[in-house]
Scaffold this active site. Structure first.
Site, short mmCIF file in Angstrom:
data_model
loop_
_atom_site.label_atom_id
_atom_site.label_comp_id
_atom_site.label_asym_id
_atom_site.label_seq_id
_atom_site.Cartn_x
_atom_site.Cartn_y
_atom_site.Cartn_z
N SER A 18 0.86 -1.18 0.00
CA SER A 18 0.00 0.00 0.00
C SER A 18 0.90 1.23 0.00
O SER A 18 0.92 2.03 0.92
CB SER A 18 -0.91 -0.01 1.23
OG SER A 18 -0.17 0.03 2.43
N HIS A 52 -3.35 -6.07 2.53
CA HIS A 52 -2.48 -7.12 3.07
C HIS A 52 -3.22 -8.44 3.27
O HIS A 52 -2.68 -9.39 3.83
CB HIS A 52 -1.85 -6.69 4.39
CG HIS A 52 -0.93 -5.51 4.24
ND1 HIS A 52 -0.47 -4.77 5.29
CD2 HIS A 52 -0.39 -4.93 3.13
CE1 HIS A 52 0.31 -3.80 4.86
NE2 HIS A 52 0.37 -3.87 3.56
N GLN A 54 -6.53 -1.77 7.26
CA GLN A 54 -5.39 -2.62 6.90
C GLN A 54 -4.75 -3.32 8.10
O GLN A 54 -4.34 -4.46 8.01
CB GLN A 54 -4.36 -1.75 6.18
CG GLN A 54 -3.11 -2.47 5.72
CD GLN A 54 -2.18 -1.53 4.95
OE1 GLN A 54 -2.42 -1.24 3.80
NE2 GLN A 54 -1.14 -1.06 5.60
N GLU A 55 -4.65 -2.59 9.23
CA GLU A 55 -3.92 -3.15 10.37
C GLU A 55 -4.62 -2.89 11.69
O GLU A 55 -4.95 -1.74 12.00
CB GLU A 55 -2.51 -2.54 10.43
CG GLU A 55 -1.73 -2.78 9.16
CD GLU A 55 -0.41 -2.01 9.09
OE1 GLU A 55 0.09 -1.58 10.14
OE2 GLU A 55 0.10 -1.84 7.97
N GLU A 60 1.54 -9.38 6.98
CA GLU A 60 2.36 -8.97 8.11
C GLU A 60 2.24 -9.92 9.29
O GLU A 60 2.57 -9.58 10.43
CB GLU A 60 2.02 -7.52 8.51
CG GLU A 60 2.35 -6.55 7.36
CD GLU A 60 2.26 -5.08 7.73
OE1 GLU A 60 1.70 -4.76 8.80
OE2 GLU A 60 2.75 -4.25 6.94
N ASP A 103 -3.99 1.02 11.57
CA ASP A 103 -3.52 1.67 10.34
C ASP A 103 -4.63 1.45 9.31
O ASP A 103 -4.83 0.33 8.84
CB ASP A 103 -2.20 1.09 9.83
CG ASP A 103 -1.75 1.76 8.53
OD1 ASP A 103 -2.42 2.74 8.11
OD2 ASP A 103 -0.76 1.31 7.94
N GLU A 120 -3.41 5.53 12.22
CA GLU A 120 -2.53 5.90 11.11
C GLU A 120 -3.34 6.00 9.83
O GLU A 120 -4.24 5.20 9.60
CB GLU A 120 -1.45 4.81 11.00
CG GLU A 120 -0.46 4.99 9.86
CD GLU A 120 0.50 3.79 9.79
OE1 GLU A 120 0.77 3.17 10.84
OE2 GLU A 120 0.96 3.46 8.69
N ASP A 169 1.44 8.38 7.42
CA ASP A 169 2.32 7.45 6.70
C ASP A 169 2.35 7.88 5.23
O ASP A 169 3.25 8.63 4.82
CB ASP A 169 1.79 6.02 6.87
CG ASP A 169 2.51 5.00 5.99
OD1 ASP A 169 3.55 5.34 5.42
OD2 ASP A 169 2.02 3.86 5.85
N LYS A 182 9.58 5.20 7.59
CA LYS A 182 9.93 4.06 6.74
C LYS A 182 11.16 4.43 5.92
O LYS A 182 11.09 5.33 5.08
CB LYS A 182 8.78 3.72 5.80
CG LYS A 182 7.55 3.11 6.47
CD LYS A 182 6.39 3.04 5.48
CE LYS A 182 5.29 2.10 5.97
NZ LYS A 182 4.07 2.24 5.13
N HIS A 197 8.34 -1.14 9.62
CA HIS A 197 8.69 -2.09 8.56
C HIS A 197 7.85 -1.79 7.32
O HIS A 197 7.06 -0.85 7.30
CB HIS A 197 8.40 -3.52 9.05
CG HIS A 197 6.91 -3.75 9.28
ND1 HIS A 197 6.35 -5.00 9.35
CD2 HIS A 197 5.88 -2.87 9.45
CE1 HIS A 197 5.04 -4.89 9.54
NE2 HIS A 197 4.73 -3.63 9.62
N ARG A 198 7.99 -2.62 6.27
CA ARG A 198 7.06 -2.63 5.13
C ARG A 198 6.36 -3.98 5.12
O ARG A 198 6.82 -4.94 5.77
CB ARG A 198 7.78 -2.43 3.79
CG ARG A 198 8.53 -1.14 3.64
CD ARG A 198 7.73 0.11 3.96
NE ARG A 198 6.52 0.30 3.19
CZ ARG A 198 6.36 1.22 2.24
NH1 ARG A 198 7.35 2.01 1.91
NH2 ARG A 198 5.19 1.37 1.63
N SER A 199 5.30 -4.07 4.35
CA SER A 199 4.60 -5.37 4.28
C SER A 199 5.47 -6.44 3.61
O SER A 199 5.36 -7.62 3.91
CB SER A 199 3.25 -5.22 3.58
OG SER A 199 3.38 -4.55 2.36
N LYS A 254 6.47 -0.46 14.73
CA LYS A 254 5.53 -1.47 14.24
C LYS A 254 6.27 -2.33 13.25
O LYS A 254 6.89 -1.84 12.30
CB LYS A 254 4.26 -0.85 13.67
CG LYS A 254 4.37 -0.08 12.38
CD LYS A 254 2.97 0.10 11.76
CE LYS A 254 3.06 0.52 10.31
NZ LYS A 254 1.75 0.58 9.65
#
Ligand code: PGA
Ligand code: ZN
Length: 423
Positions: free
Chosen positions: A40, A152, A160-161, A202, A239, A280, A307, A332, A360-362, A383
């Site tokens: 994303s 994800h 997403q999260e 993730e 997120d 986020e 983000d 990031k 991190h990234r996915s 995260k």
């Protein structure tokens, strides 16, 4: 000084190619770093160079590897690895574009981080100490993404999260244990309800749920199952990654087209119903007005993290500070593409009262650099996915090592990471 620079194509956690760089110094030290990759991704991120064509579905990074071997490497020979800012400035100059489109942000970041690793090793210091200096001592709250949706996962969950933050723990080690226990409890809760326990990108579970509140309800039950108290020991964070579902001028959310104001009202309601400390990307990366009104409304109670809005870029963050668009920065390294620029963004955020969450990234690798950067910057939050799957736990495990190494000097950020919760 730098003697040679090597690069190769390796695989990331999604089975896609990414670049790994090795920097050799004349004292025999070798620094290695691998570059992560998002799904994303924000529209304003630095450019990740991909080969196109048919190999690896067009995702090969042969061009980025060549850029390191043919262009960057020969230029860096003779540079002092400890002169990170000079090295990174030279990399930017070699690229010559505002968004690293020429050599690729993936090529540049790989070199930038490998140089730092080599310099740290050469100085016989752990990376967090080399980058952060003698005051680096704060262990971040792990924001563990235990339920995955959005881009994800292949489900209808829009957010997403869904993350848990063990703010009541005394140490990072204890926080990680609590997070893992909630993760396992959540699996049991999903099983009992006949829901899928497969995982998203993730490492969080990815059940198909009727709406986003259901995810928070399931997590609440999981926390209770462990004996921990939601709102006291464990708090929640989201997120939303709203840019992913902002199309045709509206938020396509839970089956309806919503305005920015409607989304903001939804979040206010959600924050009143659950112990949410951080949201986020609640809004689109270009909805600056919406972000400012949401921050005015909710910013004193919860953390609002940019983000895709900021993409770790000092210019976009500068606008966000001026307009009070948020009160925290997601960090990031590959969004901006060099260590120096990453540290500059964190610095700008901190000097203006914004909190920072290292991320991190996915698409990840076994590289653990961000764990060290979280401690180096004393940012208090990280995260890096679920407390499961090696590319995620590699970072958490590195934080365990750092906490051990710091010994009595280590402090766990805990509830102090979220100022409204401090008392
Ligand atoms: P990404 O997701 O790495 O796919 O962009 C992580 C995030 O949005 O924070
Ligand atoms: Zn995000």
């Amino acid at each position: 000084s730098i003697e040679a620079v090597g690069a190769r194509e390796i695989l990331d956690s999604r089975g896609n190619p990414t670049i790994e760089v090795e920097v050799a110094l004349d004292d025999g030290t070798i620094g290695r770093a691998a570059v992560p990759s998002g799904a994303s991704t924000g529209a304003f991120e630095a450019v990740e160079l991909r080969d196109g064509g048919t190999r690896y579905g067009g995702k090969g990074v042969g061009k980025a590897v060549d850029a390191v071997l043919d262009v960057i490497g020969p230029e860096l020979v003779g540079f002092e690895a400890s002169e990170q800012r000079l090295v990174d400035a030279r990399l930017l100059e070699l690229d010559g574009t505002p968004n690293k489109a020429q050599l690729g942000a993936n090529a540049i970041l790989g070199v930038s981080l490998a140089v730092a690793r080599a310099a740290a090793d050469s100085a016989d210091l752990p990376l967090f100490r080399y980058v952060g200096g003698p005051n680096a001592h704060l262990l971040p709250v792990p924001m563990m993404n235990i339920l995955n949706g959005g881009s994800h996962a292949d489900t209808g969950v829009d957010v997403q999260e869904f993350m848990i933050a063990p703010i009541g723990a005394a140490t990072f080690r204890e926080a990680l244990e609590q997070g893992a226990s909630v993760y396992h409890a959540l699996k049991a809760v999903l099983k009992e309800k006949g829901l899928a326990t497969g995982l998203g990108d993730e490492g969080g579970f990815a059940p198909d749920l009727p709406n986003n509140r259901e995810a928070l309800d399931l997590i609440t039950v999981a926390v209770e199952k462990t004996g921990l108290v939601a709102g006291k020991d464990i708090v929640f964070a989201l997120d939303v990654a709203a840019s992913e579902f902002f199309t045709d001028g509206a938020y396509q959310f839970e089956g309806a087209a919503k305005t920015s104001a409607e989304m903001q009202a939804y979040y206010a309601d959600l924050a009143a119903s659950y112990p949410i400390v951080s949201i986020e990307d609640p809004l689109d990366e270009e909805d600056w007005a919406g972000w400012a009104s949401m921050t005015a409304e909710l910013g004193s109670k919860i953390q609002l993290v940019g983000d895709d809005l900021f993409v770790t870029n000092v210019e976009r963050l500068g606008r966000g500070i001026t307009e009070q668009s948020a009160n925290a920065l997601l960090v990031k390294v590959n969004q901006i593409g060099s260590l120096t620029e990453t540290l500059d963004s964190v610095d700008l955020a901190h000097r203006n009262g914004f909190r920072c969450m290292m991320s991190h990234r996915s698409g990840e690798t076994e590289d653990t650099t961000i764990a060290d950067l979280a401690v180096a910057t004393n940012c208090g939050q990280i995260k890096t996915g679920a407390p499961a799957r090696s590319e995620r736990v590699a970072k958490y495990n590195q934080l365990l090592r750092i906490e051990e190494e710091l010994d009595d000097a280590a402090r766990y950020a805990g509830r102090g990471a979220f100022p409204p919760l401090r008392s």
